[in-house]
Design a protein around this motif. Structure first.
Motif: not given
Length: 79
Positions: A28-43
């Protein structure tokens, strides 16, 4: 994991790429966006104390041949 709904403005070209990848990979598109948010949060994470990273001394420069030999030895040992 509790999820919170939000609205984000994104570049149209980026969104098109996400839509194509989602269709191609069956995600799902949502999976991609959640993954991107998670990466941004980790940074954004910061630590209060300095890291104690050990310094390794190999007695001189390490050559590509040294690395190739070490990898070959490791692979041979694993068999």
């Amino acid at each position: 994991m509790a999820l919170k709904k939000t609205t984000v403005m994104v570049d149209e070209a980026d969104l098109a790429l996400i839509k194509e990848a989602a269709a191609r990979e069956g995600r799902t598109e949502s999976e991609y966006f959640r993954e991107a948010f998670h990466i941004a949060a980790l940074r954004t994470r910061r630590w209060d104390e300095d890291w104690e990273i050990p310094r390794l001394d190999f007695g001189g420069p390490v050559t590509a041949e040294d690395i190739d030999e070490a990898v070959a030895d490791g692979v041979a040992d694993a068999r």
